[in-house]
Design a protein around this motif. Sequence first.
Motif, PDB file in Angstrom:
ATOM      1  N   VAL A   1       0.839  -1.203   0.000  1.00  0.00           N
ATOM      2  CA  VAL A   1       0.000   0.000   0.000  1.00  0.00           C
ATOM      3  C   VAL A   1       0.872   1.250   0.000  1.00  0.00           C
ATOM      4  O   VAL A   1       0.619   2.197  -0.756  1.00  0.00           O
ATOM      5  CB  VAL A   1      -0.963  -0.017   1.208  1.00  0.00           C
ATOM      6  CG1 VAL A   1      -1.657   1.329   1.366  1.00  0.00           C
ATOM      7  CG2 VAL A   1      -1.974  -1.134   1.071  1.00  0.00           C
ATOM      8  N   GLY A   2       1.895   1.255   0.827  1.00  0.00           N
ATOM      9  CA  GLY A   2       2.774   2.417   0.884  1.00  0.00           C
ATOM     10  C   GLY A   2       3.481   2.671  -0.435  1.00  0.00           C
ATOM     11  O   GLY A   2       3.591   3.815  -0.882  1.00  0.00           O
ATOM     12  N   LEU A   3       3.962   1.609  -1.071  1.00  0.00           N
ATOM     13  CA  LEU A   3       4.630   1.776  -2.357  1.00  0.00           C
ATOM     14  C   LEU A   3       3.660   2.216  -3.451  1.00  0.00           C
ATOM     15  O   LEU A   3       4.029   2.974  -4.342  1.00  0.00           O
ATOM     16  CB  LEU A   3       5.328   0.470  -2.753  1.00  0.00           C
ATOM     17  CG  LEU A   3       6.568   0.116  -1.940  1.00  0.00           C
ATOM     18  CD1 LEU A   3       7.017  -1.295  -2.251  1.00  0.00           C
ATOM     19  CD2 LEU A   3       7.674   1.109  -2.199  1.00  0.00           C
ATOM     20  N   ALA A   4       2.429   1.744  -3.370  1.00  0.00           N
ATOM     21  CA  ALA A   4       1.435   2.166  -4.356  1.00  0.00           C
ATOM     22  C   ALA A   4       1.110   3.648  -4.203  1.00  0.00           C
ATOM     23  O   ALA A   4       0.933   4.360  -5.194  1.00  0.00           O
ATOM     24  CB  ALA A   4       0.171   1.333  -4.215  1.00  0.00           C
ATOM     25  N   VAL A   5       1.065   4.121  -2.973  1.00  0.00           N
ATOM     26  CA  VAL A   5       0.785   5.536  -2.724  1.00  0.00           C
ATOM     27  C   VAL A   5       1.935   6.405  -3.236  1.00  0.00           C
ATOM     28  O   VAL A   5       1.716   7.458  -3.833  1.00  0.00           O
ATOM     29  CB  VAL A   5       0.534   5.780  -1.216  1.00  0.00           C
ATOM     30  CG1 VAL A   5       0.541   7.262  -0.888  1.00  0.00           C
ATOM     31  CG2 VAL A   5      -0.770   5.139  -0.792  1.00  0.00           C
ATOM     32  N   VAL A   6       3.150   5.940  -3.026  1.00  0.00           N
ATOM     33  CA  VAL A   6       4.324   6.690  -3.467  1.00  0.00           C
ATOM     34  C   VAL A   6       4.441   6.684  -4.986  1.00  0.00           C
ATOM     35  O   VAL A   6       4.956   7.620  -5.585  1.00  0.00           O
ATOM     36  CB  VAL A   6       5.603   6.115  -2.807  1.00  0.00           C
ATOM     37  CG1 VAL A   6       6.852   6.716  -3.397  1.00  0.00           C
ATOM     38  CG2 VAL A   6       5.566   6.327  -1.317  1.00  0.00           C
ATOM     39  N   GLY A   7       3.973   5.635  -5.604  1.00  0.00           N
ATOM     40  CA  GLY A   7       4.011   5.567  -7.058  1.00  0.00           C
ATOM     41  C   GLY A   7       4.968   4.528  -7.609  1.00  0.00           C
ATOM     42  O   GLY A   7       5.179   4.474  -8.820  1.00  0.00           O
TER      43      GLY A   7
END
Length: 67
Positions: free
Chosen positions: A20-26
Amino acid sequence: MNLRLAFAGFGLVTCALLAVGLAVVGARALAVVAAVLAVVALVDVVVIQLRRRHAGRAGPGRRSLFS
């Protein structure tokens, strides 16, 4: 099997939050890799639970010290 279940649960939560964190960061590619690892950890949790259930039916003399 309890320790293995704890490790699998930790891996599941960690990889899911990381995805989730990596998806938010892009970082899409890394998010997909982390999500796949989370799915693998989820499958591991299910397998451990099925083995624990089966070991419980084996009888009182066939239990492991670590179950």
